[in-house]
Design an enzyme around this catalytic site. Structure first.
Site, PDB file in Angstrom:
ATOM      1  N   LYS A   5      37.711  32.207  43.906  1.00  0.00           N
ATOM      2  CA  LYS A   5      36.615  31.327  43.466  1.00  0.00           C
ATOM      3  C   LYS A   5      36.755  29.970  44.152  1.00  0.00           C
ATOM      4  O   LYS A   5      37.830  29.394  44.168  1.00  0.00           O
ATOM      5  CB  LYS A   5      36.690  31.095  41.946  1.00  0.00           C
ATOM      6  CG  LYS A   5      36.076  32.200  41.111  1.00  0.00           C
ATOM      7  CD  LYS A   5      35.912  31.726  39.651  1.00  0.00           C
ATOM      8  CE  LYS A   5      34.921  32.592  38.906  1.00  0.00           C
ATOM      9  NZ  LYS A   5      34.629  32.104  37.565  1.00  0.00           N
ATOM     10  N   LYS A  42      41.848  33.547  42.626  1.00  0.00           N
ATOM     11  CA  LYS A  42      40.818  34.373  41.975  1.00  0.00           C
ATOM     12  C   LYS A  42      39.629  34.579  42.909  1.00  0.00           C
ATOM     13  O   LYS A  42      38.635  35.187  42.554  1.00  0.00           O
ATOM     14  CB  LYS A  42      40.310  33.685  40.696  1.00  0.00           C
ATOM     15  CG  LYS A  42      41.278  33.669  39.550  1.00  0.00           C
ATOM     16  CD  LYS A  42      40.568  33.363  38.232  1.00  0.00           C
ATOM     17  CE  LYS A  42      40.195  31.926  38.068  1.00  0.00           C
ATOM     18  NZ  LYS A  42      39.690  31.609  36.725  1.00  0.00           N
TER      19      LYS A  42
HETATM   20  N1  C2G Z   1      31.198  32.624  29.870  1.00  0.00           N
HETATM   21  C1  C2G Z   1      30.275  33.041  28.929  1.00  0.00           C
HETATM   22  N2  C2G Z   1      28.972  33.148  29.278  1.00  0.00           N
HETATM   23  C2  C2G Z   1      28.564  32.845  30.537  1.00  0.00           C
HETATM   24  C3  C2G Z   1      29.496  32.405  31.495  1.00  0.00           C
HETATM   25  C4  C2G Z   1      30.826  32.298  31.142  1.00  0.00           C
HETATM   26  O1  C2G Z   1      30.629  33.330  27.773  1.00  0.00           O
HETATM   27  N3  C2G Z   1      27.242  32.968  30.841  1.00  0.00           N
HETATM   28  C5  C2G Z   1      32.611  32.558  29.464  1.00  0.00           C
HETATM   29  C6  C2G Z   1      33.456  33.529  30.278  1.00  0.00           C
HETATM   30  O2  C2G Z   1      33.335  34.846  29.757  1.00  0.00           O
HETATM   31  C7  C2G Z   1      34.843  32.941  30.085  1.00  0.00           C
HETATM   32  C8  C2G Z   1      34.551  31.423  29.994  1.00  0.00           C
HETATM   33  O3  C2G Z   1      33.152  31.282  29.723  1.00  0.00           O
HETATM   34  O4  C2G Z   1      35.388  33.389  28.846  1.00  0.00           O
HETATM   35  C9  C2G Z   1      34.886  30.725  31.305  1.00  0.00           C
HETATM   36  O5  C2G Z   1      34.158  31.370  32.331  1.00  0.00           O
HETATM   37  P1  C2G Z   1      34.681  31.221  33.847  1.00  0.00           P
HETATM   38  O6  C2G Z   1      34.860  29.793  34.152  1.00  0.00           O
HETATM   39  O7  C2G Z   1      33.813  32.068  34.720  1.00  0.00           O
HETATM   40  O8  C2G Z   1      36.125  31.875  33.706  1.00  0.00           O
HETATM   41  P2  C2G Z   1      36.806  32.944  34.680  1.00  0.00           P
HETATM   42  O9  C2G Z   1      36.641  32.499  36.076  1.00  0.00           O
HETATM   43  O10 C2G Z   1      36.313  34.266  34.256  1.00  0.00           O
HETATM   44  O11 C2G Z   1      38.355  32.731  34.352  1.00  0.00           O
HETATM   45  O12 C2G Z   1      42.754  34.269  33.522  1.00  0.00           O
HETATM   46  C10 C2G Z   1      41.393  34.383  33.162  1.00  0.00           C
HETATM   47  C11 C2G Z   1      40.499  33.649  34.114  1.00  0.00           C
HETATM   48  O13 C2G Z   1      40.991  32.360  34.407  1.00  0.00           O
HETATM   49  C12 C2G Z   1      39.083  33.561  33.530  1.00  0.00           C
END
Ligand code: C2G
Length: 156
Positions: free
Chosen positions: A50, A48
């Site tokens: 990341k 991803k």
């Molecule tokens: N999130 C949120 N508000 C934020 C930051 C994150 O609601 N200020 C939510 C994101 O929208 C997501 C969850 O927390 O639903 C996890 O965020 P991340 O760890 O950034 O997930 P991501 O890297 O987007 O991984 O297959 C899908 C991916 O694995 C999603």
């Protein structure tokens, strides 16, 4: 809202667990009576683009110990969602609206919801403010060197 017998699943990295992650999981837990969270493995995060500060093991342990989370599974590849939804008999797939539209293919198998994210908090922002917090301002370094020079002269 009374919780119907519904299984909810979500996916994420959850690095440097913060209030945005918590609020999302709390809201998802309210949508059903079983919440499954697929935590991205370190290898999948590399896919991803990341770089995680906290290891998969620790991220999964934190999520697994939250009272509103019933099961943690590893997220290792993009294609596992259909399999997971069928395997765990999922009723609702939900994720932050930063992914709006990206997982509509799951509508064939379950409800798909894109949820509003919590404003003004993200792992990226936390990392930036942490590095700012840890860096010593230049003028403080210059001042310390000046004091050092004075002390050195006094000792001569
Ligand atoms: N999130 C949120 N508000 C934020 C930051 C994150 O609601 N200020 C939510 C994101 O929208 C997501 C969850 O927390 O639903 C996890 O965020 P991340 O760890 O950034 O997930 P991501 O890297 O987007 O991984 O297959 C899908 C991916 O694995 C999603």
């Amino acid at each position: 809202m009374e919780k119907k017998l519904k299984t909810v699943i979500t996916y994420g990295t959850f690095d440097m667990f913060h209030i945005g992650h918590l609020r999302m999981l709390q809201r998802l837990a309210e949508m059903g009576n079983k919440l499954i969270v697929a935590v991205s493995s370190d290898e999948f995060n590399a896919l991803k683009g990341k770089k995680c500060l906290i290891s998969y093991e620790q991220r999964a342990e934190i999520i697994g110990n939250l009272k509103m989370v019933d099961l943690v599974i590893p997220e290792t590849h993009w294609e596992q969602k259909v399999e997971d939804v069928q395997k765990y008999d999922v009723d609702i797939f939900a994720i932050g609206d930063d992914w709006e539209g990206k997982f509509d293919f799951l509508k064939e198998f379950c409800e798909v919801k894109y949820m509003e994210r919590t404003k003004d908090i993200s792992t990226t922002q936390l990392k930036k403010s942490l590095s700012k917090f840890l860096t010593i301002p230049k003028e403080d370094i210059i001042r310390a060197l000046e004091v050092l020079e004075i002390l050195k002269k006094d000792l001569e």
